[in-house]
Scaffold this motif. Structure first.
Motif, mmCIF file in Angstrom:
data_model
loop_
_atom_site.group_PDB
_atom_site.id
_atom_site.type_symbol
_atom_site.label_atom_id
_atom_site.label_comp_id
_atom_site.label_asym_id
_atom_site.label_seq_id
_atom_site.Cartn_x
_atom_site.Cartn_y
_atom_site.Cartn_z
ATOM 1 N N THR A 214 0.838 -1.188 0.000
ATOM 2 C CA THR A 214 0.000 0.000 0.000
ATOM 3 C C THR A 214 0.879 1.247 0.000
ATOM 4 N N SER A 215 0.286 2.368 -0.365
ATOM 5 C CA SER A 215 1.050 3.620 -0.430
ATOM 6 C C SER A 215 1.658 3.968 0.921
ATOM 7 N N GLN A 216 0.973 3.604 2.004
ATOM 8 C CA GLN A 216 1.491 3.867 3.346
ATOM 9 C C GLN A 216 2.826 3.154 3.564
ATOM 10 N N TRP A 217 2.876 1.873 3.155
ATOM 11 C CA TRP A 217 4.102 1.102 3.338
ATOM 12 C C TRP A 217 5.156 1.454 2.289
ATOM 13 N N LYS A 218 4.706 1.876 1.125
ATOM 14 C CA LYS A 218 5.656 2.186 0.054
ATOM 15 C C LYS A 218 6.625 3.282 0.492
ATOM 16 N N THR A 219 6.112 4.284 1.201
ATOM 17 C CA THR A 219 6.958 5.361 1.697
ATOM 18 C C THR A 219 7.960 4.839 2.721
ATOM 19 N N SER A 220 7.490 3.946 3.612
ATOM 20 C CA SER A 220 8.369 3.403 4.650
ATOM 21 C C SER A 220 9.459 2.525 4.070
ATOM 22 N N TRP A 314 8.846 0.858 13.080
ATOM 23 C CA TRP A 314 7.590 0.187 12.738
ATOM 24 C C TRP A 314 6.908 -0.427 13.961
#
Length: 410
Positions: A214-220, A314
């Motif tokens: 997801t975009s949330q994890w993509k940044t991380s 995380w």
């Protein structure tokens, strides 16, 4: 329909406007070429046709261009199929050692990169050249950039329309592969042909493919792109201890590719970041022997530093001395490192998938000859069937074994 003129010395000539062959193989990939050369050496008149402009395109790009052409540890347990007994016969009859003998006869150098996994020492082009040479020696005609437009039953044989010309054959072998990597010419032709002749096709999906997040994890994860580390990955009933690779779009590497064969939308993938370390026992010992050492320091010693820092963030763990960790804290950390879970947003799909899961239902196919039980002049081999191997050379071994089994039965 346009007619193809036949030269006077054309092998299989029966008339000025018709070519006939004992066998037409559709698909100039690993399984198709192996079947063709096997049948050719048995004295059959064989033609291979493929719409691609090069033979063995998937062979050429596999293994980073060096082709993981077999796995010495191949067993039926390394394959997925709705009928797990189906691959047994062919795999027993043509083993990895048989293919290695062929490789060695052609003087192709190879290396064992991981236990059992054999790669060309120089280039996958060596394997394709070997197969084409064997086809030439066996008298096989290979037609590239050639399209099959129509196939129909003709008594005990088959009639095809190939680039506008009529061709008759005693048997047709479908070796068209699956849907993976369409830029190499993959198509659903094999499945269409199966359905045309009344065969079932099980659900197909991309396998041995990276996960997207997801975009949330993509940044991380972006800050970790390019980093690789050994993990144990679990998904469904599959568990693999292999390297994981962070990418700009998600998670890849052998561990994730293997897990993808078990994954369905909505499922979680579980990762053990330290599969070779008993984390709880180790932390309890450190609390006694090195109470001032910080958790972050230890994580940076057993994991890549960027990953250790990311995991602290995380999981919301404080980077504190071991002396401050309670038994409950240690259990929580051990659980977080040993069973870290994420839910993929999806996979990279057919664009990068190495294989296709599912395919022509093997219940309608003979496991000994690969002929359609109800239409014995039609055969299906290789990836187009509902037989998919794990990562590590198993899918090529299936191609060789199914191709030889079919070629020997024609």
């Amino acid at each position: 329909m346009a007619l193809l003129e036949c030269p006077p010395n054309q092998q299989g000539k029966v008339g000025a406007d018709m070519k006939t062959y004992d066998v037409v193989v559709i698909g100039a990939g690993a399984a198709g070429l192996m079947c063709a050369l096997t049948a050719g050496y048995r004295g059959l008149r064989v033609r291979v046709v493929d719409h691609a402009n090069k033979a063995g395109k998937k062979i050429l790009m596999s293994g980073g261009g060096r082709c993981n052409f077999t796995n010495l540890a191949t067993t039926p347990a390394n394959f997925f199929s709705g009928n797990p007994h189906f691959p047994i016969s062919a795999l027993k009859r043509y083993t990895p050692h048989h293919f290695v003998e062929l490789i060695e006869r052609h003087g192709i150098e190879y290396v064992e990169k991981a236990p059992g996994q054999l790669f060309c020492a120089h280039s996958a082009k060596d394997v394709v050249a070997m197969l084409l040479t064997e086809c030439e020696w066996a008298g096989v005609e290979v037609s590239l950039s050639t399209a099959v437009k129509h196939i129909e039953r003709l008594g005990d044989g088959m009639r095809l329309e190939i680039d506008g010309a009529r061709v008759e054959a005693g048997a047709v072998v479908v070796a068209t592969g699956g849907l993976s990597i369409p830029t190499l010419g993959a198509s659903g032709l094999g499945y269409d042909l199966a359905r045309q002749f009344g065969l079932e096709v099980t659900e197909t999906r991309a396998a041995l493919v990276p996960f997207t997040v997801t975009s949330q994890w993509k940044t991380s994860l972006a800050a970790l792109a390019g980093l690789s580390c050994p993990v144990a990955a679990r998904c469904g009933d599959g568990q693999y201890q292999e390297p994981l690779l962070f990418t700009h779009r998600g998670l890849s590497g052998p561990a994730m590719l293997q897990a993808s064969s078990h994954w369905r939308p909505g499922m979680a993938v579980e990762i053990d970041w330290l599969p070779s370390i008993p984390v709880e026992e180790t932390l309890r010992k450190l609390r006694q022997e090195a109470p001032r050492r910080h958790l972050g320091t230890w994580l940076g010693e057993v994991l890549p530093k960027r990953l250790s820092q990311a995991l602290l963030q995380w999981q919301g763990w404080k980077d504190r001395p071991m002396a401050e960790l309670s038994n409950g804290d240690i259990q929580t950390i051990a659980q977080g490192l040993g069973a870290w879970q994420f839910k993929p947003a999806g996979t990279e799909g057919w664009r990068t998938a190495e294989v296709t899961m599912g395919g022509v239902d093997t219940d309608a196919i003979s496991s000994k000859t690969f002929a359609v039980n109800a239409l014995p002049q039609l055969y299906f081999i290789g990836e187009v069937l509902d037989v998919t191997g794990q990562l590590g050379g198993f899918n090529f071994q299936w191609a060789w074994a199914s191709g030889v089994a079919c070629g020997q039965s024609l």
